[in-house]
Motif scaffolding. Structure first.
Motif, short mmCIF file in Angstrom:
data_model
loop_
_atom_site.label_atom_id
_atom_site.label_comp_id
_atom_site.label_asym_id
_atom_site.label_seq_id
_atom_site.Cartn_x
_atom_site.Cartn_y
_atom_site.Cartn_z
N GLU A 47 42.74 28.84 50.82
CA GLU A 47 42.65 28.33 49.21
C GLU A 47 41.48 28.57 48.59
N SER A 48 40.22 28.90 49.17
CA SER A 48 38.99 29.29 48.47
C SER A 48 39.30 30.65 48.00
N ALA A 49 39.62 31.51 48.70
CA ALA A 49 39.93 32.94 48.54
C ALA A 49 41.17 33.06 47.43
N PHE A 50 42.18 32.21 47.49
CA PHE A 50 43.22 32.25 46.51
C PHE A 50 42.67 31.84 45.16
N ASN A 51 41.69 30.76 44.97
CA ASN A 51 41.34 30.08 43.82
C ASN A 51 40.35 31.29 43.35
N GLN A 52 39.64 31.97 43.91
CA GLN A 52 38.62 33.08 43.34
C GLN A 52 39.34 34.20 42.95
N LEU A 53 40.38 34.62 43.50
CA LEU A 53 41.25 35.72 43.53
C LEU A 53 42.11 35.66 41.94
N GLN A 54 42.36 34.19 42.01
CA GLN A 54 43.15 34.12 40.81
C GLN A 54 42.65 33.95 39.48
N GLN A 55 41.21 33.51 39.82
CA GLN A 55 40.35 33.48 38.59
C GLN A 55 39.82 34.88 38.10
N TRP A 56 39.81 35.59 39.01
CA TRP A 56 39.32 37.20 38.50
C TRP A 56 40.54 37.68 38.03
N ILE A 57 41.51 37.53 38.36
CA ILE A 57 42.69 38.03 37.67
C ILE A 57 42.81 37.37 36.28
N ILE A 58 42.77 36.11 36.26
CA ILE A 58 42.86 35.38 34.89
C ILE A 58 42.03 36.01 33.92
N ASP A 59 40.57 35.98 34.15
CA ASP A 59 39.59 36.31 33.17
C ASP A 59 39.23 37.93 33.15
N GLY A 60 40.13 38.74 33.92
CA GLY A 60 39.97 40.01 33.72
C GLY A 60 38.94 40.94 34.52
N THR A 61 38.45 39.92 35.30
CA THR A 61 37.33 40.64 36.23
C THR A 61 38.02 41.76 37.10
N LEU A 62 39.22 41.39 37.49
CA LEU A 62 40.36 42.36 38.27
C LEU A 62 41.10 42.64 37.02
N GLN A 63 41.20 43.73 36.74
CA GLN A 63 41.85 44.43 35.74
C GLN A 63 43.56 44.53 35.70
N PRO A 64 44.49 44.53 34.66
CA PRO A 64 45.93 44.67 35.20
C PRO A 64 45.94 45.98 35.61
N GLY A 65 46.88 46.27 36.49
CA GLY A 65 47.00 47.65 37.07
C GLY A 65 46.07 48.12 38.20
N GLU A 66 45.04 47.07 38.24
CA GLU A 66 43.90 47.65 39.27
C GLU A 66 44.65 47.42 40.75
N LYS A 67 44.28 48.28 41.53
CA LYS A 67 44.83 48.18 43.02
C LYS A 67 43.85 47.40 43.86
N LEU A 68 44.36 46.57 44.59
CA LEU A 68 43.56 45.66 45.29
C LEU A 68 43.43 46.03 46.88
N ASN A 69 42.23 46.22 47.49
CA ASN A 69 41.86 46.39 48.58
C ASN A 69 41.43 45.39 49.65
N ASP A 70 42.36 44.85 50.43
CA ASP A 70 42.18 43.69 51.13
C ASP A 70 40.94 43.88 51.94
N ILE A 71 40.32 44.79 52.46
CA ILE A 71 39.18 44.76 53.32
C ILE A 71 37.85 44.56 52.51
N GLU A 72 37.93 45.26 51.04
CA GLU A 72 37.02 45.04 50.18
C GLU A 72 36.61 43.59 49.79
N LEU A 73 37.83 42.99 49.45
CA LEU A 73 38.05 41.69 49.13
C LEU A 73 37.69 40.62 50.10
#
Length: 220
Positions: free
Chosen positions: A17-43
């Motif tokens: 739940e905590s990880a989901f909320n943070q990742l969702q927020q980063w996608i919403i506010d553009g911290t994680l940009q559209p088209g960006e590849k996500l690395n689950d190890i780094e996350l």
């Protein structure tokens, strides 16, 4: 993949739940940009959790339309389709309008006062052109009414749609204007009068007007 360092690592509500909320927020506010590849190890390292809650969170985010998973290849943040506002706001407007009607039997002076004070704060933020704060306060205003509707299905669906509204706002598809201040006042007045039909009509217009503003902005 750049990962922000100045954030708080999630507390364990559950790790997923905590990880989901943070990742969702980063996608919403553009911290994680559209088209960006996500690395689950780094996350996982950035959020201080194992890879399992990250993978589970990414699966939930795919269901919501925030990421696209390509098994064995990559997971990418979805592109922002600004025109999706035309599909997003009509169902949200309908649910918000229904909430206004359903809320009336549950209203009291305390709730009305809360709505009035929230709209005052919204007006101040709009006048100061602090639109990010205004967006959050606007959500608070509408959430008060959704909560008073006391319908768990409306509550759940509105919450899901609202996340996409936030993302469109951060990508300049939604504009907050002073007209919303007056519409909020009308909604409060009709709620106080117990006129669910008129409260619902203004609520619907309050949301759908953003479509007209977006489309007129495109033609400028």
């Amino acid at each position: 993949m750049p990962i922000p360092s100045g954030h708080q690592k999630p507390t364990r509500k559950t790790a997923k739940e905590s990880a989901f909320n943070q990742l969702q927020q980063w996608i919403i506010d553009g911290t994680l940009q559209p088209g960006e590849k996500l690395n689950d190890i780094e996350l996982a390292e950035a959020l201080g959790v194992s890879r399992t809650p990250i993978r589970e969170s990414l699966q939930l985010l795919e269901v919501q339309g925030f990421v696209k998973m390509y098994p064995g290849k990559a997971t990418q943040v979805t592109e922002v389709v600004k025109e999706s506002i035309n599909d997003l706001l009509p169902p949200l407007a309908a649910l918000q309008a229904l909430s206004a009607e359903l809320a009336i039997p549950n209203l009291d002076d305390t709730v009305i006062k809360d709505l009035e004070e929230t709209n005052d704060r919204f007006a101040q933020a709009v006048h100061e052109e602090d639109y990010f704060t205004a967006l959050k306060i606007d959500e608070d205003f509408h959430q008060i009414i959704v909560d008073q509707a006391s319908n768990q299905y409306i509550h759940s669906i509105v919450a899901s749609l609202q996340t996409h509204v936030r993302r469109l706002f951060f990508h300049n598809s939604i504009i907050l204007t002073e007209e919303s201040i007056e519409e909020h006042k009308d909604i409060i007045r009709f709620l106080k009068e117990g006129n669910g039909e008129k409260a619902a009509a203004v609520m619907r217009e309050n949301w759908l007007r953003a479509i007209d503003e977006f489309n007129s902005k495109k033609t400028e």
